[in-house]
Design a protein around this motif. Sequence first.
Motif, short mmCIF file in Angstrom:
data_model
loop_
_atom_site.label_atom_id
_atom_site.label_comp_id
_atom_site.label_asym_id
_atom_site.label_seq_id
_atom_site.Cartn_x
_atom_site.Cartn_y
_atom_site.Cartn_z
N GLY A 95 1.40 -13.69 5.96
CA GLY A 95 1.71 -13.34 4.59
C GLY A 95 2.87 -14.11 4.00
O GLY A 95 3.24 -13.89 2.84
N PRO B 199 1.14 -8.29 0.65
CA PRO B 199 1.03 -6.85 0.44
C PRO B 199 0.31 -6.10 1.56
O PRO B 199 0.52 -4.90 1.72
CB PRO B 199 0.23 -6.75 -0.88
CG PRO B 199 0.54 -8.02 -1.59
CD PRO B 199 0.62 -9.06 -0.51
N GLY B 200 -0.53 -6.79 2.32
CA GLY B 200 -1.27 -6.12 3.38
C GLY B 200 -0.57 -6.08 4.73
O GLY B 200 -1.14 -5.58 5.70
N GLN B 201 0.68 -6.56 4.80
CA GLN B 201 1.37 -6.61 6.08
C GLN B 201 2.09 -5.31 6.40
O GLN B 201 2.44 -4.54 5.51
CB GLN B 201 2.39 -7.76 6.08
CG GLN B 201 1.81 -9.12 5.73
CD GLN B 201 0.65 -9.50 6.64
OE1 GLN B 201 0.73 -9.33 7.86
NE2 GLN B 201 -0.42 -10.03 6.05
N ASP B 202 2.30 -5.08 7.69
CA ASP B 202 3.16 -3.99 8.12
C ASP B 202 3.91 -4.44 9.38
O ASP B 202 3.66 -5.52 9.92
CB ASP B 202 2.39 -2.69 8.36
CG ASP B 202 1.30 -2.80 9.41
OD1 ASP B 202 1.41 -3.66 10.32
OD2 ASP B 202 0.32 -2.04 9.34
N ASP C 227 3.26 3.02 -3.55
CA ASP C 227 2.32 1.99 -4.01
C ASP C 227 2.74 0.56 -3.69
O ASP C 227 2.02 -0.39 -4.01
CB ASP C 227 2.12 2.09 -5.53
CG ASP C 227 1.56 3.44 -5.94
OD1 ASP C 227 0.57 3.89 -5.32
OD2 ASP C 227 2.13 4.06 -6.87
N GLY C 228 3.91 0.38 -3.09
CA GLY C 228 4.45 -0.96 -2.92
C GLY C 228 5.19 -1.40 -4.17
O GLY C 228 5.14 -0.73 -5.21
N PRO D 204 5.85 -9.38 -3.21
CA PRO D 204 5.07 -8.14 -3.37
C PRO D 204 4.94 -7.39 -2.04
O PRO D 204 4.04 -7.62 -1.25
CB PRO D 204 3.70 -8.67 -3.85
CG PRO D 204 3.59 -10.04 -3.24
CD PRO D 204 4.99 -10.59 -3.18
N LEU D 205 5.85 -6.48 -1.81
CA LEU D 205 5.84 -5.71 -0.57
C LEU D 205 4.87 -4.55 -0.70
O LEU D 205 4.91 -3.79 -1.67
CB LEU D 205 7.23 -5.16 -0.25
CG LEU D 205 8.39 -6.13 -0.15
CD1 LEU D 205 9.62 -5.42 0.39
CD2 LEU D 205 8.04 -7.31 0.74
N GLY D 206 3.99 -4.40 0.29
CA GLY D 206 3.12 -3.24 0.33
C GLY D 206 3.89 -2.00 0.75
O GLY D 206 4.98 -2.07 1.32
N SER D 207 3.32 -0.85 0.48
CA SER D 207 4.00 0.41 0.81
C SER D 207 4.24 0.55 2.31
O SER D 207 5.28 1.06 2.74
CB SER D 207 3.20 1.59 0.28
OG SER D 207 1.88 1.60 0.82
N ALA D 208 3.28 0.09 3.13
CA ALA D 208 3.43 0.25 4.58
C ALA D 208 4.61 -0.57 5.09
O ALA D 208 5.42 -0.07 5.89
CB ALA D 208 2.14 -0.18 5.28
#
Length: 223
Positions: free
Chosen positions: A69, A78-81, A158-159, A166-170
């Motif tokens: 990412g 955004p899809g990373q954790d 929601d991130g 753009p950071l995802g919520s996770a």
Amino acid sequence: MTPATWLCPLPDGGSQEEQALAFDSGRACRLLIVPALFDEGNRLRRFTVEVMRRLDRAGMDSVLPDLPGTNESLSGLPGQDARHWQDAMGAAAQHFRATHALGLRGGCLFTPPLPAFHYAPVKGAQILRGMLRARMLASREAGLEENREALTAAAREDGLVLAGYPLGSALFRDLERLEPATGASVIAQDRIGGSGLWLRAEPDEDAAQADALAALLVEAMQP
């Protein structure tokens, strides 16, 4: 220094090719470097490469993989954790046969289970506080008022875009709780000299600091 690739595991069980920079001559000492995160990663990248050049001259291999990412990665941020980033660095360490790991700043949160060095480590919550502060300052300059509590609640749900990322919520929730693992050899900034390059307004390098960090690593990694 050459570009390299490695297969990064995906959450669905598949894999995807990711990019890295490498000084790889098949030598015995092999250092995997987990980069600093977000804007600090940009500010420290030239410095990081200069440290790698010095390690190469000292007879040690090193590799700097992209976190999924980021940089040249085809994955979206955004899809990373945290779990994915930890698994990714573990896979990179195995692919490049790393014997040691170095985390830079927020990268210390994701060093794989190898003999590790942590340069100026920082907690995930500290990183987020700085990014939230930067967003609020930028909003104020644009005539908007935002507060930390509302931004944090929105990010957890929601991130949120922070400092252009753009950071995802996770990932946001993971970073709130993450701290560098214990057991690594900590390299504080005062052992390098000068002020941290991540504090400067633009990406920069410092030959004396690169010399100092490389020398510490060479001394510690030599058999």
